[in-house]
Scaffold this motif. Structure first.
Motif, mmCIF file in Angstrom:
data_model
loop_
_atom_site.group_PDB
_atom_site.id
_atom_site.type_symbol
_atom_site.label_atom_id
_atom_site.label_comp_id
_atom_site.label_asym_id
_atom_site.label_seq_id
_atom_site.Cartn_x
_atom_site.Cartn_y
_atom_site.Cartn_z
ATOM 1 N N UNK A 204 -2.560 121.061 32.501
ATOM 2 C CA UNK A 204 -2.437 120.356 31.222
ATOM 3 C C UNK A 204 -3.060 121.186 30.102
ATOM 4 N N UNK A 205 -4.178 121.854 30.410
ATOM 5 C CA UNK A 205 -4.819 122.734 29.429
ATOM 6 C C UNK A 205 -3.859 123.867 29.049
ATOM 7 N N UNK A 206 -3.270 124.521 30.057
ATOM 8 C CA UNK A 206 -2.344 125.626 29.811
ATOM 9 C C UNK A 206 -1.140 125.138 29.007
ATOM 10 N N UNK A 207 -0.592 123.983 29.392
ATOM 11 C CA UNK A 207 0.569 123.439 28.678
ATOM 12 C C UNK A 207 0.234 123.173 27.219
ATOM 13 N N UNK A 208 -0.958 122.671 26.949
ATOM 14 C CA UNK A 208 -1.371 122.384 25.575
ATOM 15 C C UNK A 208 -1.587 123.670 24.781
ATOM 16 N N UNK A 209 -2.130 124.695 25.441
ATOM 17 C CA UNK A 209 -2.381 125.977 24.768
ATOM 18 C C UNK A 209 -1.072 126.652 24.366
ATOM 19 N N UNK B 10 -2.489 122.257 19.207
ATOM 20 C CA UNK B 10 -3.445 121.157 19.287
ATOM 21 C C UNK B 10 -4.861 121.692 19.177
ATOM 22 N N UNK B 11 -5.735 120.903 18.605
ATOM 23 C CA UNK B 11 -7.147 121.276 18.543
ATOM 24 C C UNK B 11 -7.780 121.098 19.918
ATOM 25 N N UNK C 210 -10.317 119.523 20.702
ATOM 26 C CA UNK C 210 -10.671 118.119 20.914
ATOM 27 C C UNK C 210 -9.459 117.322 21.399
ATOM 28 N N UNK C 211 -8.278 117.658 20.857
ATOM 29 C CA UNK C 211 -7.058 116.959 21.268
ATOM 30 C C UNK C 211 -6.688 117.298 22.706
ATOM 31 N N UNK C 212 -6.884 118.579 23.091
ATOM 32 C CA UNK C 212 -6.592 119.002 24.460
ATOM 33 C C UNK C 212 -7.502 118.267 25.434
ATOM 34 N N UNK C 213 -8.796 118.225 25.102
ATOM 35 C CA UNK C 213 -9.764 117.536 25.958
ATOM 36 C C UNK C 213 -9.398 116.068 26.112
ATOM 37 N N UNK C 214 -9.016 115.450 25.002
ATOM 38 C CA UNK C 214 -8.632 114.040 25.039
ATOM 39 C C UNK C 214 -7.413 113.829 25.928
ATOM 40 N N UNK C 215 -6.472 114.773 25.850
ATOM 41 C CA UNK C 215 -5.251 114.643 26.642
ATOM 42 C C UNK C 215 -5.559 114.710 28.134
ATOM 43 N N UNK C 216 -6.488 115.591 28.498
ATOM 44 C CA UNK C 216 -6.848 115.738 29.917
ATOM 45 C C UNK C 216 -7.560 114.493 30.422
ATOM 46 N N UNK C 217 -8.589 114.056 29.685
ATOM 47 C CA UNK C 217 -9.402 112.933 30.173
ATOM 48 C C UNK C 217 -8.653 111.610 30.114
ATOM 49 N N UNK D 177 5.489 121.144 32.454
ATOM 50 C CA UNK D 177 6.056 122.135 31.530
ATOM 51 C C UNK D 177 7.151 121.508 30.667
ATOM 52 N N UNK D 178 8.046 120.750 31.299
ATOM 53 C CA UNK D 178 9.152 120.123 30.578
ATOM 54 C C UNK D 178 8.646 119.146 29.530
ATOM 55 N N UNK D 179 7.655 118.341 29.906
ATOM 56 C CA UNK D 179 7.136 117.322 28.985
ATOM 57 C C UNK D 179 6.431 117.934 27.784
ATOM 58 N N UNK D 180 6.027 119.204 27.886
ATOM 59 C CA UNK D 180 5.384 119.897 26.764
ATOM 60 C C UNK D 180 6.336 120.848 26.046
ATOM 61 N N UNK D 181 7.609 120.799 26.396
ATOM 62 C CA UNK D 181 8.601 121.629 25.735
ATOM 63 C C UNK D 181 8.521 123.101 26.089
#
Length: 301
Positions: free
Chosen positions: A138-143, A149-150, A152-159, A268-272
């Motif tokens: 999820x971290x890699x997908x967000x990066x 995403x900031x 803080x947003x990545x951390x929120x998405x994971x937790x 991967x698909x859900x993050x485009x």
């Protein structure tokens, strides 16, 4: 053996469903959401609280982490050197870096090596692949997502990611010797059984196999890493550096040789991140892996 035959069957079902007119275009997304929000949390509650955590099995678990770590290192570096799109780099890191150690890997390991090997495979899956797909992927997908995403947003998405929440809950239950209530046993079993048919049907719905797609060099780059390079690397590392042998070595290599993880492709698909390539890596990788795994089985014999 029946479980293994179901794998290509449901993949083919998804491909055939594409031919149905007026099929809801949102069906793959609905199936993916069911997997992420229902099935993965259920698997965590079903297996993790009762797994026996053994120190001597830590090394096989690291095979999943090595697979993903090298994927991030190699494809991340190649992406920078060749100026790939972030979405392409992220797709290859996640999809090629995660092995299908569960509903493809476990039936194959059972068929090749018996029930004793399943215990090792389950630990590799839950202690390696499951943690990775629930958090690091999820971290890699967000990066690498085009939508920046900031932190803080990545951390929120994971937790707030349901599989990660239930993973933490299930590990806590394991450490405190708490088991799921008996009345949840049957529902969890039913949900777990739906994993293979739903996930493979979802992938089949999104696979667009054509001559131009098959010629995609990134497809073969990802599959070359997943089906050939990483099992060879794990074999050399574990056998000659760590002096592993027997069932532990065999299961570690075979699990690392599995096709890309369906859930990883869904992330991967859900993050485009190149949805067509992510689906293709799984859709082509699963049937092709039956051939390459047979080769690795012969090497390990």
């Amino acid at each position: 053996m029946t479980q293994i035959l179901l794998i290509p069957a449901f993949l083919l079902l998804g491909i055939l469903l594409q031919k149905i007119k007026n099929l809801p275009t949102t069906l793959p997304k609905l199936l993916n959401n069911y997997l992420i929000f229902i099935v993965l949390p259920a698997l965590a509650l079903k297996y993790l609280p009762i797994i026996e955590l053994q120190l001597e099995l830590v090394l096989p678990i690291t095979s999943a982490w090595i697979t993903f770590g090298l994927s991030w290192l190699i494809f991340g570096s190649l992406g920078k050197f060749f100026h790939w799109r972030n979405s392409l780099t992220g797709c290859l890191i996640i999809t090629a870096g995660l092995s299908n150690t569960s509903f493809v890997g476990i039936p194959i390991v059972r068929a090749l090596y018996g029930d004793e090997a399943v215990k090792i495979a389950l630990l590799i899956d839950q202690g390696g692949s499951f943690i990775l797909v629930s958090s690091i992927a999820v971290i890699v997908a967000s990066i690498y997502s085009e939508e920046k995403k900031r932190k803080r947003d990545i951390t929120k998405k994971i937790v707030t990611f349901p599989p990660f929440i239930f993973f933490i809950l299930a590990i806590t239950m394991n450490l405190t010797n708490i088991t799921p209530p008996e009345f949840l046993s049957i529902p969890l079993d039913i949900i777990a059984l739906s994993l293979t048919p739903v996930a493979l049907t979802s992938v089949g719905l999104q696979v667009k196999v054509s001559l131009p797609a098959i010629k995609n060099p990134y497809l073969w780059t990802g599959l070359g890493y997943k089906l050939l390079f990483i099992p060879f690397f794990v074999l050399i590392l574990f056998k000659y550096l760590f002096q592993l042998d027997g069932l532990v070595l065999q299961v570690s290599v075979i699990e690392s040789a599995m096709a890309p993880m369906i859930t990883g492709s869904i992330i991967a698909i859900s993050h485009g991140l190149e949805p067509k390539l992510a689906s293709l890596l799984v859709g082509v990788g699963i049937p092709l892996s039956f051939v390459t795994i047979a080769g690795w089985y012969w090497v390990l014999a």
